[in-house]
Scaffold this motif. Structure first.
Motif, PDB file in Angstrom:
ATOM      1  N   THR A   1       0.831  -1.201   0.000  1.00  0.00           N
ATOM      2  CA  THR A   1       0.000   0.000   0.000  1.00  0.00           C
ATOM      3  C   THR A   1       0.861   1.244   0.000  1.00  0.00           C
ATOM      4  N   LYS A   2       1.909   1.247   0.795  1.00  0.00           N
ATOM      5  CA  LYS A   2       2.797   2.408   0.871  1.00  0.00           C
ATOM      6  C   LYS A   2       3.441   2.687  -0.485  1.00  0.00           C
ATOM      7  N   THR A   3       3.904   1.649  -1.168  1.00  0.00           N
ATOM      8  CA  THR A   3       4.522   1.819  -2.479  1.00  0.00           C
ATOM      9  C   THR A   3       3.526   2.381  -3.484  1.00  0.00           C
ATOM     10  N   LYS A   4       2.313   1.874  -3.457  1.00  0.00           N
ATOM     11  CA  LYS A   4       1.281   2.356  -4.374  1.00  0.00           C
ATOM     12  C   LYS A   4       0.939   3.822  -4.096  1.00  0.00           C
ATOM     13  N   ILE A   5       0.843   4.205  -2.841  1.00  0.00           N
ATOM     14  CA  ILE A   5       0.557   5.597  -2.489  1.00  0.00           C
ATOM     15  C   ILE A   5       1.703   6.503  -2.935  1.00  0.00           C
ATOM     16  N   ILE A   6       2.939   6.042  -2.773  1.00  0.00           N
ATOM     17  CA  ILE A   6       4.094   6.823  -3.230  1.00  0.00           C
ATOM     18  C   ILE A   6       4.034   7.007  -4.741  1.00  0.00           C
ATOM     19  N   GLN A   7       3.684   5.960  -5.468  1.00  0.00           N
ATOM     20  CA  GLN A   7       3.579   6.074  -6.921  1.00  0.00           C
ATOM     21  C   GLN A   7       2.475   7.038  -7.330  1.00  0.00           C
ATOM     22  N   LEU A   8       1.325   6.960  -6.675  1.00  0.00           N
ATOM     23  CA  LEU A   8       0.225   7.864  -6.999  1.00  0.00           C
ATOM     24  C   LEU A   8       0.574   9.314  -6.657  1.00  0.00           C
ATOM     25  N   THR A   9       1.265   9.508  -5.536  1.00  0.00           N
ATOM     26  CA  THR A   9       1.683  10.851  -5.142  1.00  0.00           C
ATOM     27  C   THR A   9       2.723  11.391  -6.109  1.00  0.00           C
ATOM     28  N   THR A  10       3.636  10.559  -6.558  1.00  0.00           N
ATOM     29  CA  THR A  10       4.625  10.967  -7.559  1.00  0.00           C
ATOM     30  C   THR A  10       3.935  11.405  -8.837  1.00  0.00           C
ATOM     31  N   ALA A  11       2.904  10.674  -9.245  1.00  0.00           N
ATOM     32  CA  ALA A  11       2.156  11.042 -10.449  1.00  0.00           C
ATOM     33  C   ALA A  11       1.470  12.392 -10.279  1.00  0.00           C
ATOM     34  N   ILE A  12       0.945  12.656  -9.092  1.00  0.00           N
ATOM     35  CA  ILE A  12       0.302  13.946  -8.831  1.00  0.00           C
ATOM     36  C   ILE A  12       1.332  15.070  -8.894  1.00  0.00           C
ATOM     37  N   ILE A  13       2.503  14.849  -8.302  1.00  0.00           N
ATOM     38  CA  ILE A  13       3.557  15.863  -8.337  1.00  0.00           C
ATOM     39  C   ILE A  13       3.977  16.121  -9.778  1.00  0.00           C
ATOM     40  N   SER A  14       4.136  15.063 -10.555  1.00  0.00           N
ATOM     41  CA  SER A  14       4.556  15.211 -11.949  1.00  0.00           C
ATOM     42  C   SER A  14       3.515  15.942 -12.781  1.00  0.00           C
ATOM     43  N   SER A  15       2.255  15.613 -12.573  1.00  0.00           N
ATOM     44  CA  SER A  15       1.196  16.229 -13.378  1.00  0.00           C
ATOM     45  C   SER A  15       0.859  17.646 -12.939  1.00  0.00           C
ATOM     46  N   SER A  16       1.240  18.006 -11.719  1.00  0.00           N
ATOM     47  CA  SER A  16       0.908  19.343 -11.230  1.00  0.00           C
ATOM     48  C   SER A  16       1.815  20.413 -11.819  1.00  0.00           C
ATOM     49  N   GLY A  17       2.892  20.008 -12.438  1.00  0.00           N
ATOM     50  CA  GLY A  17       3.806  20.986 -13.023  1.00  0.00           C
ATOM     51  C   GLY A  17       4.736  21.619 -12.014  1.00  0.00           C
ATOM     52  N   THR A  18       4.653  21.194 -10.756  1.00  0.00           N
ATOM     53  CA  THR A  18       5.542  21.743  -9.735  1.00  0.00           C
ATOM     54  C   THR A  18       6.726  20.833  -9.488  1.00  0.00           C
ATOM     55  N   GLY A  19       6.814  19.762 -10.235  1.00  0.00           N
ATOM     56  CA  GLY A  19       7.936  18.859 -10.083  1.00  0.00           C
ATOM     57  C   GLY A  19       9.228  19.556 -10.452  1.00  0.00           C
ATOM     58  N   LEU A  20      10.262  19.273  -9.724  1.00  0.00           N
ATOM     59  CA  LEU A  20      11.546  19.923  -9.943  1.00  0.00           C
ATOM     60  C   LEU A  20      12.560  18.896 -10.395  1.00  0.00           C
ATOM     61  N   SER A  21      13.560  19.361 -11.071  1.00  0.00           N
ATOM     62  CA  SER A  21      14.644  18.486 -11.463  1.00  0.00           C
ATOM     63  C   SER A  21      15.553  18.253 -10.268  1.00  0.00           C
ATOM     64  N   GLU A  22      16.634  17.564 -10.517  1.00  0.00           N
ATOM     65  CA  GLU A  22      17.575  17.266  -9.443  1.00  0.00           C
ATOM     66  C   GLU A  22      18.140  18.525  -8.810  1.00  0.00           C
ATOM     67  N   GLU A  23      18.326  19.557  -9.605  1.00  0.00           N
ATOM     68  CA  GLU A  23      18.900  20.783  -9.077  1.00  0.00           C
ATOM     69  C   GLU A  23      18.064  21.964  -9.528  1.00  0.00           C
ATOM     70  N   GLN A  24      18.039  22.980  -8.729  1.00  0.00           N
ATOM     71  CA  GLN A  24      17.304  24.197  -9.036  1.00  0.00           C
ATOM     72  C   GLN A  24      18.252  25.366  -8.889  1.00  0.00           C
ATOM     73  N   SER A  25      18.207  26.271  -9.824  1.00  0.00           N
ATOM     74  CA  SER A  25      19.084  27.441  -9.762  1.00  0.00           C
ATOM     75  C   SER A  25      18.614  28.401  -8.693  1.00  0.00           C
ATOM     76  N   ILE A  26      19.584  28.989  -8.013  1.00  0.00           N
ATOM     77  CA  ILE A  26      19.321  29.985  -6.992  1.00  0.00           C
ATOM     78  C   ILE A  26      19.933  31.281  -7.502  1.00  0.00           C
ATOM     79  N   PRO A  27      19.194  32.375  -7.406  1.00  0.00           N
ATOM     80  CA  PRO A  27      19.778  33.637  -7.875  1.00  0.00           C
ATOM     81  C   PRO A  27      21.039  33.980  -7.105  1.00  0.00           C
ATOM     82  N   ASN A  28      21.972  34.583  -7.785  1.00  0.00           N
ATOM     83  CA  ASN A  28      23.253  34.950  -7.178  1.00  0.00           C
ATOM     84  C   ASN A  28      23.081  36.250  -6.420  1.00  0.00           C
ATOM     85  N   ASP A  29      23.198  36.194  -5.103  1.00  0.00           N
ATOM     86  CA  ASP A  29      23.061  37.376  -4.256  1.00  0.00           C
ATOM     87  C   ASP A  29      24.404  37.827  -3.698  1.00  0.00           C
TER      88      ASP A  29
END
Length: 125
Positions: A6-34
Motif C-alpha cells: 500500500t505504501k509503495t502504491k501511495i508513493i507512486q500515486l503521489t509521484t504522479a500527482i507531483i509530476s502532473s501538477s507541473g511543480t515537479g523539480l529536477s535534481e537541481e534548481q538554480s538559486i539567484p546569485n546574491d
C-alpha cells in the motif's frame, strides 16, 4: 504481475500527482546569485565556486513523494470518530500532494448499500 504494498502504491500515486501538477523539480534548481563580492575577480575558481553556489539540490518527484508519505505516517493517529475530510482540509498545507490523493479517494463510496437501498425501494413500490 508486480506486487505492491500500500505504501509503495501511495508513493507512486503521489509521484504522479507531483509530476502532473507541473511543480515537479529536477535534481537541481538554480538559486539567484546574491553575492555582494566585487566582480573584478577573474579567477577560474571564483567562477566555479559561484556556479556551484547557485545550484541547490531539491530531489526528484519520487523522493518528494516518499518524504511526504513518510511524514504523514509519522504523524499522530486521529480519533476514530474524527471526520477525515475535515482533517485533510486542515492539513492540506502540510501534505499538499497527499491531500489531492485523499480528495480523489475519499470521495468514492465504499459500499453499494445506499444504491441497493434506493433500488429496492424503487422496485418494491
Amino acid at each position: 504481475m508486480h506486487r505492491f504494498t500500500t505504501k509503495t502504491k501511495i508513493i507512486q500515486l503521489t509521484t504522479a500527482i507531483i509530476s502532473s501538477s507541473g511543480t515537479g523539480l529536477s535534481e537541481e534548481q538554480s538559486i539567484p546569485n546574491d553575492s555582494t563580492e566585487p566582480k573584478n575577480n577573474y579567477s577560474i575558481w571564483s567562477t566555479v565556486d559561484t556556479k556551484v553556489a547557485q545550484k541547490k539540490a531539491v530531489g526528484t518527484n519520487t523522493s518528494r513523494a516518499i518524504i511526504e508519505v513518510q511524514r504523514y505516517l509519522e504523524d499522530s493517529l486521529q480519533q476514530r470518530n474524527a471526520d477525515p475530510l475535515e482533517w485533510w482540509q486542515e492539513n492540506n498545507h502540510n501534505y499538499p500532494y497527499l491531500s489531492q490523493l485523499a480528495r480523489k479517494t475519499l470521495c468514492c463510496l465504499g459500499t453499494s448499500v445506499p444504491c441497493e437501498r434506493v433500488f429496492k425501494i424503487w422496485v418494491i413500490d
